[in-house]
Design a protein around this motif. Structure first.
Motif, PDB file in Angstrom:
ATOM      1  N   MET A   1      -0.721 -12.786  21.130  1.00 38.38           N
ATOM      2  CA  MET A   1      -0.639 -11.747  20.379  1.00 38.38           C
ATOM      3  C   MET A   1       0.835 -12.119  19.429  1.00 38.38           C
ATOM      4  N   GLN A   2       0.889 -11.831  18.029  1.00 38.32           N
ATOM      5  CA  GLN A   2       1.955 -11.815  17.274  1.00 38.32           C
ATOM      6  C   GLN A   2       2.177 -10.372  16.489  1.00 38.32           C
ATOM      7  N   ILE A   3       3.356 -10.298  16.267  1.00 34.88           N
ATOM      8  CA  ILE A   3       3.731  -9.129  15.447  1.00 34.88           C
ATOM      9  C   ILE A   3       4.240  -9.846  14.214  1.00 34.88           C
ATOM     10  N   ILE A   4       3.876  -9.603  13.081  1.00 33.89           N
ATOM     11  CA  ILE A   4       4.638 -10.326  12.015  1.00 33.89           C
ATOM     12  C   ILE A   4       4.738  -9.132  10.890  1.00 33.89           C
ATOM     13  N   ILE A   5       6.313  -9.167  10.442  1.00 35.21           N
ATOM     14  CA  ILE A   5       6.623  -8.099   9.582  1.00 35.21           C
ATOM     15  C   ILE A   5       6.984  -8.709   8.233  1.00 35.21           C
ATOM     16  N   ILE A   6       6.241  -8.390   7.189  1.00 37.77           N
ATOM     17  CA  ILE A   6       6.571  -8.998   5.978  1.00 37.77           C
ATOM     18  C   ILE A   6       7.040  -7.754   4.868  1.00 37.77           C
ATOM     19  N   PRO A   7       8.471  -8.025   4.547  1.00 37.08           N
ATOM     20  CA  PRO A   7       8.955  -7.131   3.325  1.00 37.08           C
ATOM     21  C   PRO A   7       7.963  -6.886   2.210  1.00 37.08           C
ATOM     22  N   THR A   8       7.661  -5.851   1.821  1.00 32.96           N
ATOM     23  CA  THR A   8       6.697  -5.797   0.781  1.00 32.96           C
ATOM     24  C   THR A   8       7.452  -6.201  -0.565  1.00 32.96           C
ATOM     25  N   THR A   9       8.683  -6.258  -0.537  1.00 36.86           N
ATOM     26  CA  THR A   9       9.319  -6.867  -1.838  1.00 36.86           C
ATOM     27  C   THR A   9       8.838  -8.364  -1.944  1.00 36.86           C
ATOM     28  N   LYS A  10       8.524  -8.951  -0.961  1.00 32.77           N
ATOM     29  CA  LYS A  10       8.167 -10.284  -1.239  1.00 32.77           C
ATOM     30  C   LYS A  10       6.537 -10.435  -1.904  1.00 32.77           C
ATOM     31  N   LEU A  11       6.053  -9.270  -1.873  1.00 36.55           N
ATOM     32  CA  LEU A  11       4.808  -9.137  -2.391  1.00 36.55           C
ATOM     33  C   LEU A  11       4.770  -8.300  -3.992  1.00 36.55           C
ATOM     34  N   ARG A  12       6.142  -8.299  -4.402  1.00 40.25           N
ATOM     35  CA  ARG A  12       6.470  -7.732  -5.783  1.00 40.25           C
ATOM     36  C   ARG A  12       6.284  -6.144  -5.689  1.00 40.25           C
ATOM     37  N   ILE A  13       6.596  -5.497  -4.824  1.00 38.13           N
ATOM     38  CA  ILE A  13       6.333  -4.053  -4.712  1.00 38.13           C
ATOM     39  C   ILE A  13       7.631  -3.588  -4.273  1.00 38.13           C
ATOM     40  N   SER A  14       8.346  -2.711  -5.443  1.00 46.77           N
ATOM     41  CA  SER A  14       9.357  -2.194  -5.271  1.00 46.77           C
ATOM     42  C   SER A  14       9.441  -0.520  -4.761  1.00 46.77           C
ATOM     43  N   LYS A  15       8.237  -0.262  -4.613  1.00 41.64           N
ATOM     44  CA  LYS A  15       8.076   1.164  -4.413  1.00 41.64           C
ATOM     45  C   LYS A  15       8.663   1.508  -2.898  1.00 41.64           C
ATOM     46  N   LYS A  16       9.599   2.580  -2.728  1.00 39.91           N
ATOM     47  CA  LYS A  16       9.821   2.966  -1.508  1.00 39.91           C
ATOM     48  C   LYS A  16       8.699   3.597  -0.718  1.00 39.91           C
ATOM     49  N   SER A  17       8.571   3.209   0.343  1.00 40.92           N
ATOM     50  CA  SER A  17       7.413   3.451   1.452  1.00 40.92           C
ATOM     51  C   SER A  17       5.994   3.317   0.901  1.00 40.92           C
ATOM     52  N   PRO A  18       5.769   2.260   0.548  1.00 40.91           N
ATOM     53  CA  PRO A  18       4.346   2.159  -0.314  1.00 40.91           C
ATOM     54  C   PRO A  18       3.136   2.398   0.764  1.00 40.91           C
ATOM     55  N   SER A  19       2.022   2.686   0.144  1.00 43.84           N
ATOM     56  CA  SER A  19       0.787   2.937   1.124  1.00 43.84           C
ATOM     57  C   SER A  19       0.121   1.481   1.005  1.00 43.84           C
ATOM     58  N   MET A  20      -0.900   1.496   1.800  1.00 48.82           N
ATOM     59  CA  MET A  20      -1.887   0.152   1.741  1.00 48.82           C
ATOM     60  C   MET A  20      -2.454   0.191   0.467  1.00 48.82           C
ATOM     61  N   SER A  21      -2.791   1.234  -0.196  1.00 45.45           N
ATOM     62  CA  SER A  21      -3.343   1.238  -1.502  1.00 45.45           C
ATOM     63  C   SER A  21      -2.355   0.820  -2.739  1.00 45.45           C
ATOM     64  N   ASP A  22      -1.415   1.079  -2.580  1.00 47.18           N
ATOM     65  CA  ASP A  22       0.256   0.489  -3.399  1.00 47.18           C
ATOM     66  C   ASP A  22       0.049  -0.909  -3.221  1.00 47.18           C
ATOM     67  N   VAL A  23      -0.073  -1.439  -2.048  1.00 49.57           N
ATOM     68  CA  VAL A  23      -0.072  -2.865  -1.950  1.00 49.57           C
ATOM     69  C   VAL A  23      -1.091  -3.780  -2.447  1.00 49.57           C
ATOM     70  N   GLY A  24      -2.406  -3.170  -2.426  1.00 45.89           N
ATOM     71  CA  GLY A  24      -3.385  -3.763  -2.665  1.00 45.89           C
ATOM     72  C   GLY A  24      -4.839  -3.357  -2.232  1.00 45.89           C
ATOM     73  N   SER A  25      -5.989  -4.057  -2.825  1.00 46.03           N
ATOM     74  CA  SER A  25      -7.177  -3.723  -2.095  1.00 46.03           C
ATOM     75  C   SER A  25      -7.216  -4.559  -0.963  1.00 46.03           C
ATOM     76  N   ILE A  26      -8.228  -4.461  -0.178  1.00 44.38           N
ATOM     77  CA  ILE A  26      -8.625  -5.118   1.055  1.00 44.38           C
ATOM     78  C   ILE A  26      -8.750  -6.512   0.592  1.00 44.38           C
ATOM     79  N   ASN A  27      -9.221  -6.856  -0.352  1.00 43.78           N
ATOM     80  CA  ASN A  27      -9.430  -8.394  -0.598  1.00 43.78           C
ATOM     81  C   ASN A  27      -8.124  -9.121  -1.192  1.00 43.78           C
ATOM     82  N   ASN A  28      -7.610  -8.221  -1.886  1.00 37.36           N
ATOM     83  CA  ASN A  28      -6.072  -8.835  -2.438  1.00 37.36           C
ATOM     84  C   ASN A  28      -5.098  -9.036  -1.335  1.00 37.36           C
TER      85      ASN A  28
END
Length: 90
Positions: A1-28
């Motif tokens: 088992m792994q736990i991976i933490i990825i800063p959302t800024t790496k995905l070019r999301i600057s919103k504070k506390s983004p939701s999964m919908s803000d991050v993108g669709s399940i496909n993206n």
């Protein structure tokens, strides 16, 4: 088992506390983070055996089942992804 933490800024999301919908669709989202799941290469569309959007205790998760023969993490991977503050957690 792994736990991976990825800063959302790496995905070019600057919103504070983004939701999964803000991050993108399940496909993206799987396209963007599959190298972190496999430890090597991005998962091809045919390697995604199952994908599901789940809501637990008011928090949205994307869940993926991957069959990735060239992954450093092994042939079969299951990932459940959500956001927390400014990170995505797998």
């Amino acid at each position: 088992m792994q736990i991976i933490i990825i800063p959302t800024t790496k995905l070019r999301i600057s919103k504070k506390s983004p939701s999964m919908s803000d991050v993108g669709s399940i496909n993206n989202v799987i396209n963007a983070i599959s190298p972190a799941i496999t430890g090597s290469v991005a998962a091809e569309e045919e390697e995604v055996l199952n994908k599901e959007e789940i809501t637990e205790k008011g928090r949205k998760y994307y869940q993926y089942e991957l069959l990735t023969p060239f992954a450093e993490t092994g042939l079969h991977n299951i990932a459940k992804i959500t956001t927390s503050q400014v990170c995505m957690i797998k």
